[in-house]
Scaffold this motif. Structure first.
Motif, PDB file in Angstrom:
ATOM      1  N   GLU A  46       0.831  -1.198   0.000  1.00 11.69           N
ATOM      2  CA  GLU A  46       0.000   0.000   0.000  1.00 11.69           C
ATOM      3  C   GLU A  46       0.871   1.257   0.000  1.00 11.69           C
ATOM      4  O   GLU A  46       0.621   2.211  -0.745  1.00 11.69           O
ATOM      5  N   ALA A  47       1.916   1.248   0.837  1.00 11.57           N
ATOM      6  CA  ALA A  47       2.808   2.407   0.921  1.00 11.57           C
ATOM      7  C   ALA A  47       3.520   2.643  -0.409  1.00 11.57           C
ATOM      8  O   ALA A  47       3.704   3.790  -0.832  1.00 11.57           O
ATOM      9  N   GLU A  48       3.902   1.567  -1.073  1.00 19.67           N
ATOM     10  CA  GLU A  48       4.585   1.699  -2.364  1.00 19.67           C
ATOM     11  C   GLU A  48       3.690   2.375  -3.397  1.00 19.67           C
ATOM     12  O   GLU A  48       4.137   3.239  -4.163  1.00 19.67           O
ATOM     13  N   LEU A  49       2.424   2.001  -3.420  1.00 24.09           N
ATOM     14  CA  LEU A  49       1.483   2.656  -4.328  1.00 24.09           C
ATOM     15  C   LEU A  49       1.337   4.138  -4.008  1.00 24.09           C
ATOM     16  O   LEU A  49       1.347   4.988  -4.900  1.00 24.09           O
ATOM     17  N   VAL A  50       1.191   4.454  -2.718  1.00 19.42           N
ATOM     18  CA  VAL A  50       1.012   5.851  -2.304  1.00 19.42           C
ATOM     19  C   VAL A  50       2.239   6.682  -2.670  1.00 19.42           C
ATOM     20  O   VAL A  50       2.128   7.783  -3.209  1.00 19.42           O
ATOM     21  N   VAL A  51       3.427   6.152  -2.368  1.00 25.10           N
ATOM     22  CA  VAL A  51       4.663   6.875  -2.687  1.00 25.10           C
ATOM     23  C   VAL A  51       4.758   7.135  -4.184  1.00 25.10           C
ATOM     24  O   VAL A  51       5.107   8.232  -4.624  1.00 25.10           O
ATOM     25  N   THR A  52       4.442   6.126  -4.987  1.00 27.98           N
ATOM     26  CA  THR A  52       4.503   6.273  -6.436  1.00 27.98           C
ATOM     27  C   THR A  52       3.576   7.386  -6.922  1.00 27.98           C
ATOM     28  O   THR A  52       3.974   8.247  -7.722  1.00 27.98           O
ATOM     29  N   GLU A  53       2.337   7.385  -6.431  1.00 26.57           N
ATOM     30  CA  GLU A  53       1.370   8.382  -6.885  1.00 26.57           C
ATOM     31  C   GLU A  53       1.766   9.786  -6.438  1.00 26.57           C
ATOM     32  O   GLU A  53       1.694  10.745  -7.217  1.00 26.57           O
ATOM     33  N   LEU A  54       2.188   9.931  -5.173  1.00 26.12           N
ATOM     34  CA  LEU A  54       2.527  11.260  -4.663  1.00 26.12           C
ATOM     35  C   LEU A  54       3.769  11.823  -5.344  1.00 26.12           C
ATOM     36  O   LEU A  54       3.807  12.999  -5.716  1.00 26.12           O
ATOM     37  N   ALA A  55       4.798  10.989  -5.516  1.00 24.19           N
ATOM     38  CA  ALA A  55       6.028  11.465  -6.137  1.00 24.19           C
ATOM     39  C   ALA A  55       5.831  11.745  -7.627  1.00 24.19           C
ATOM     40  O   ALA A  55       6.350  12.737  -8.155  1.00 24.19           O
ATOM     41  N   THR A  56       5.069  10.891  -8.290  1.00 21.66           N
ATOM     42  CA  THR A  56       4.794  11.111  -9.713  1.00 21.66           C
ATOM     43  C   THR A  56       4.013  12.398  -9.926  1.00 21.66           C
ATOM     44  O   THR A  56       4.205  13.108 -10.925  1.00 21.66           O
ATOM     45  N   ASN A  57       3.145  12.732  -8.990  1.00 23.12           N
ATOM     46  CA  ASN A  57       2.388  13.974  -9.082  1.00 23.12           C
ATOM     47  C   ASN A  57       3.316  15.189  -9.072  1.00 23.12           C
ATOM     48  O   ASN A  57       3.080  16.174  -9.772  1.00 23.12           O
ATOM     49  N   VAL A  58       4.388  15.120  -8.283  1.00 23.73           N
ATOM     50  CA  VAL A  58       5.363  16.210  -8.264  1.00 23.73           C
ATOM     51  C   VAL A  58       6.044  16.332  -9.627  1.00 23.73           C
ATOM     52  O   VAL A  58       6.214  17.431 -10.164  1.00 23.73           O
ATOM     53  N   VAL A  59       6.437  15.181 -10.190  1.00 27.91           N
ATOM     54  CA  VAL A  59       7.091  15.185 -11.499  1.00 27.91           C
ATOM     55  C   VAL A  59       6.185  15.813 -12.556  1.00 27.91           C
ATOM     56  O   VAL A  59       6.605  16.668 -13.349  1.00 27.91           O
ATOM     57  N   LYS A  60       4.907  15.421 -12.554  1.00 31.49           N
ATOM     58  CA  LYS A  60       3.980  15.870 -13.594  1.00 31.49           C
ATOM     59  C   LYS A  60       3.547  17.314 -13.437  1.00 31.49           C
ATOM     60  O   LYS A  60       3.406  18.044 -14.414  1.00 31.49           O
ATOM     61  N   HIS A  61       3.329  17.751 -12.192  1.00 34.94           N
ATOM     62  CA  HIS A  61       2.641  19.022 -12.000  1.00 34.94           C
ATOM     63  C   HIS A  61       3.470  20.110 -11.333  1.00 34.94           C
ATOM     64  O   HIS A  61       3.030  21.251 -11.267  1.00 34.94           O
ATOM     65  N   VAL A  62       4.669  19.758 -10.854  1.00 35.20           N
ATOM     66  CA  VAL A  62       5.579  20.779 -10.335  1.00 35.20           C
ATOM     67  C   VAL A  62       6.771  20.933 -11.276  1.00 35.20           C
ATOM     68  O   VAL A  62       7.196  22.045 -11.569  1.00 35.20           O
ATOM     69  N   GLY A  63       7.276  19.813 -11.789  1.00 36.23           N
ATOM     70  CA  GLY A  63       8.349  19.891 -12.772  1.00 36.23           C
ATOM     71  C   GLY A  63       9.461  18.908 -12.490  1.00 36.23           C
ATOM     72  O   GLY A  63       9.777  18.613 -11.335  1.00 36.23           O
ATOM     73  N   GLU A  64      10.070  18.392 -13.559  1.00 33.42           N
ATOM     74  CA  GLU A  64      11.180  17.469 -13.387  1.00 33.42           C
ATOM     75  C   GLU A  64      12.396  18.193 -12.839  1.00 33.42           C
ATOM     76  O   GLU A  64      12.682  19.336 -13.202  1.00 33.42           O
ATOM     77  N   GLY A  65      13.101  17.508 -11.943  1.00 36.54           N
ATOM     78  CA  GLY A  65      14.327  18.047 -11.395  1.00 36.54           C
ATOM     79  C   GLY A  65      14.161  18.913 -10.162  1.00 36.54           C
ATOM     80  O   GLY A  65      15.158  19.286  -9.538  1.00 36.54           O
ATOM     81  N   VAL A  66      12.913  19.235  -9.783  1.00 32.02           N
ATOM     82  CA  VAL A  66      12.722  20.083  -8.601  1.00 32.02           C
ATOM     83  C   VAL A  66      12.990  19.268  -7.338  1.00 32.02           C
ATOM     84  O   VAL A  66      12.733  18.070  -7.305  1.00 32.02           O
ATOM     85  N   PRO A  67      13.517  19.900  -6.294  1.00 34.10           N
ATOM     86  CA  PRO A  67      13.760  19.173  -5.051  1.00 34.10           C
ATOM     87  C   PRO A  67      12.465  18.920  -4.294  1.00 34.10           C
ATOM     88  O   PRO A  67      11.557  19.758  -4.279  1.00 34.10           O
ATOM     89  N   ALA A  68      12.369  17.762  -3.674  1.00 36.24           N
ATOM     90  CA  ALA A  68      11.192  17.402  -2.882  1.00 36.24           C
ATOM     91  C   ALA A  68      11.658  16.427  -1.800  1.00 36.24           C
ATOM     92  O   ALA A  68      12.830  16.042  -1.745  1.00 36.24           O
ATOM     93  N   SER A  69      10.751  16.044  -0.937  1.00 35.50           N
ATOM     94  CA  SER A  69      11.110  15.088   0.110  1.00 35.50           C
ATOM     95  C   SER A  69       9.897  14.266   0.506  1.00 35.50           C
ATOM     96  O   SER A  69       8.757  14.741   0.461  1.00 35.50           O
ATOM     97  N   LEU A  70      10.174  13.028   0.877  1.00 33.62           N
ATOM     98  CA  LEU A  70       9.162  12.117   1.394  1.00 33.62           C
ATOM     99  C   LEU A  70       9.420  11.904   2.878  1.00 33.62           C
ATOM    100  O   LEU A  70      10.562  11.664   3.278  1.00 33.62           O
ATOM    101  N   ILE A  71       8.370  12.003   3.681  1.00 30.04           N
ATOM    102  CA  ILE A  71       8.478  11.733   5.107  1.00 30.04           C
ATOM    103  C   ILE A  71       7.606  10.532   5.441  1.00 30.04           C
ATOM    104  O   ILE A  71       6.420  10.507   5.110  1.00 30.04           O
ATOM    105  N   LEU A  72       8.202   9.540   6.074  1.00 29.57           N
ATOM    106  CA  LEU A  72       7.477   8.387   6.603  1.00 29.57           C
ATOM    107  C   LEU A  72       7.444   8.521   8.116  1.00 29.57           C
ATOM    108  O   LEU A  72       8.469   8.774   8.747  1.00 29.57           O
TER     109      LEU A  72
END
Length: 215
Positions: A46-72
């Motif tokens: 479940e976590a893998e799916l969530v991480v994929t969707e959230l991170a991919t959203n950054v790529v698509k709608h904020v831009g490739e190469g921008v810095p981001a972070s995941l917190i668990l």
């Protein structure tokens, strides 16, 4: 992507990453590895799916190469996942932009999560999601259900899925009503082909209970 920083005694891990497809794959792998270290393997899928969707959203709608972070972070009987980026643009529910941005990703979040939403931060925004630690690993069934509901809502002209926390109740009610209508349509389809709807329901219940007991 740098190594995660774990703060003790609270279970909290920070994973910086750059928004790029290759980084999303590495981020997903790192998140699963960290959950394994914490003994949370039952929610890894479940976590893998969530991480994929959230991170991919950054790529698509904020831009490739921008810095981001995941917190668990473990919060009681929930695992909280947050993706932070430097954009303060939050989709407005019910708009064309939101319709384009949401789709399958937000349906999956709504199906998997106990709660989720978007908050503005001092430097941008964070999209967060909480999943139950005792959820088991029926994520592929949840994924298929989310895809089916998305397609069903679109064919029925349903409202776009809304992601703001203030509209969480309306969102969940909408999904529940759509699920009921979809099940009813499937029973009509079953009866039209000469099968017994009650038998179909009994068999579906058996599959559900078997998956639940195995989790």
């Amino acid at each position: 992507m740098s190594d995660c920083e774990v703060t003790e005694p609270r279970l909290r891990c920070v994973l910086p990453f750059e928004a790029a497809p290759a980084e999303v794959r590495l981020l997903r792998r790192a998140a699963v590895t960290q959950l394994s270290r914490w003994g949370m393997t039952t929610v890894a899928d479940e976590a893998e799916l969530v991480v994929t969707e959230l991170a991919t959203n950054v790529v698509k709608h904020v831009g490739e190469g921008v810095p981001a972070s995941l917190i668990l972070e473990r919060r009681g009987e929930r695992l909280r996942l947050e993706v932070h980026d430097k954009s303060r643009a939050v989709p407005r529910p019910g708009t064309a932009d939101c319709d384009a941005e949401c789709g399958r990703g937000l349906h999956l979040l709504a199906a998997l999560a106990v709660d989720w939403g978007t908050v503005l931060t001092a430097v941008g925004k964070a999209v967060w999601c909480e999943i139950p630690l005792r959820a088991g690993s029926a994520c592929r069934r949840v994924e298929r259900a989310a895809e089916a509901l998305e397609s069903y809502q679109g064919s029925c002209g349903g409202a776009a899925l809304m992601g703001s926390r203030g509209e969480a109740v309306l969102r969940d009610i909408g999904l529940e009503e759509s699920a009921v209508e979809l099940i009813a349509d499937l029973l009509h389809w079953t009866a039209a082909r000469g099968h017994d709807p009650d038998d179909i329901l009994d068999r579906a219940q058996m599959h559900y209970e078997a998956d639940r007991d195995a989790a």
